[in-house]
Enzyme design. Sequence first.
Site, PDB file in Angstrom:
ATOM      1  CB  SER A   1      37.237  42.349  38.473  1.00 56.11           C
ATOM      2  OG  SER A   1      38.496  42.414  37.856  1.00 56.11           O
ATOM      3  CG  LEU A   2      35.333  41.595  32.514  1.00 53.38           C
ATOM      4  CD1 LEU A   2      35.940  42.451  31.427  1.00 53.38           C
ATOM      5  CD2 LEU A   2      35.311  40.134  32.110  1.00 53.38           C
TER       6      LEU A   2
ATOM      7  CG  HIS B   1      42.096  43.407  40.938  1.00 53.27           C
ATOM      8  ND1 HIS B   1      41.618  44.585  40.409  1.00 53.27           N
ATOM      9  CD2 HIS B   1      41.402  42.408  40.325  1.00 53.27           C
ATOM     10  CE1 HIS B   1      40.663  44.313  39.523  1.00 53.27           C
ATOM     11  NE2 HIS B   1      40.521  43.006  39.456  1.00 53.27           N
TER      12      HIS B   1
ATOM     13  CD  GLN C   1      39.905  36.655  33.352  1.00 57.49           C
ATOM     14  OE1 GLN C   1      40.127  37.854  33.414  1.00 57.49           O
ATOM     15  NE2 GLN C   1      40.810  35.786  32.966  1.00 57.49           N
TER      16      GLN C   1
ATOM     17  NE  ARG D   1      39.995  45.205  33.491  1.00 54.77           N
ATOM     18  CZ  ARG D   1      39.743  44.100  34.184  1.00 54.77           C
ATOM     19  NH1 ARG D   1      39.510  42.953  33.544  1.00 54.77           N
ATOM     20  NH2 ARG D   1      39.734  44.125  35.503  1.00 54.77           N
TER      21      ARG D   1
ATOM     22  CD  GLN E   1      38.444  47.252  37.593  1.00 52.66           C
ATOM     23  OE1 GLN E   1      39.176  46.775  36.745  1.00 52.66           O
ATOM     24  NE2 GLN E   1      37.132  47.106  37.580  1.00 52.66           N
TER      25      GLN E   1
END
Length: 293
Positions: free
Chosen positions: A88-89, A195, A9, A113, A244
């Site tokens: 991440s994503l 996170h 992102q 998500r 995650q």
Amino acid sequence: MNAYIFPGQGAQYQGMGKDLYEKSEKAQELFKKANDILGYSITDIMFEGSAEDLKQTKVTQPAVFLHSVILSKVLGDSFKPDMVAGHSLGEFSALVANGVLSFEDGLKLVYKRAMAMQHACELEPSTMAAVLGLEDEMVEAVCAEVDGTVVAANYNCPGQLVISGEVKAVEEACEKLKEKGARRAMLLPVGGAFHSPLMEPARKELAEAIENATFNKPICPVYQNVSTFAVTDPEEIKKNLVFQLTAPVKWTQSVQNMIKDGATHFTEVGPGKVLQGLVKKIDRSAETASATI
């Protein structure tokens, strides 16, 4: 060895994916399928929408995912990864690209998500901040001293770390980090504390969807944000993906392990060049490039 890396992102931009759509029938087919799965025309927003439109939670994550995954599919036979990783994503993009998840399941999980993270952000005021110019251990120690929830969230490269947590705790940590000599410690324009433990409601929401999705054997190892090492076991991949959301993105450590395992060339698949810059800061000798059709 060739490592393919997938951005997260923040990599979105106006008009993203339009060139892919115009150049490839395969891309057109996948974008149309994405519109059907999501139940709205994400292509209209990606190709013609404003920067503000692209910031919508239900748009940003699927848009970055689609740009990356469709580009990897359009590359065809030239897409030959020896290993993959995503920030991440981007880990979801990496898992579709290396055959663990189908395009359909990957997109559904990413949308789930995005919405789960949005819900978690609404439960408590929270934020993130970028910290530049300090050792990781110093940042971790300062976060541990602060009352409230604030943790190291993104280990992007040496000297660049993102912290995440409750607004007041993050602000206090920023002041303390400046006192310790941070070159910068500034709040980021994000919707919440990604996170961090504050994403626990989102983790629970996403865990069920991940458990119910089919995870296949990958065509090459994936270096996941949580573990940082090469993983090929579908059950282990699934477990790491669940954690995650509340665990830090260990990008520095993942790239270091990829290089240790033989990666010499990193190709970024998707919008922007942020990850190439981070790889160069982790190891200047690594070769980097953007995937192009």
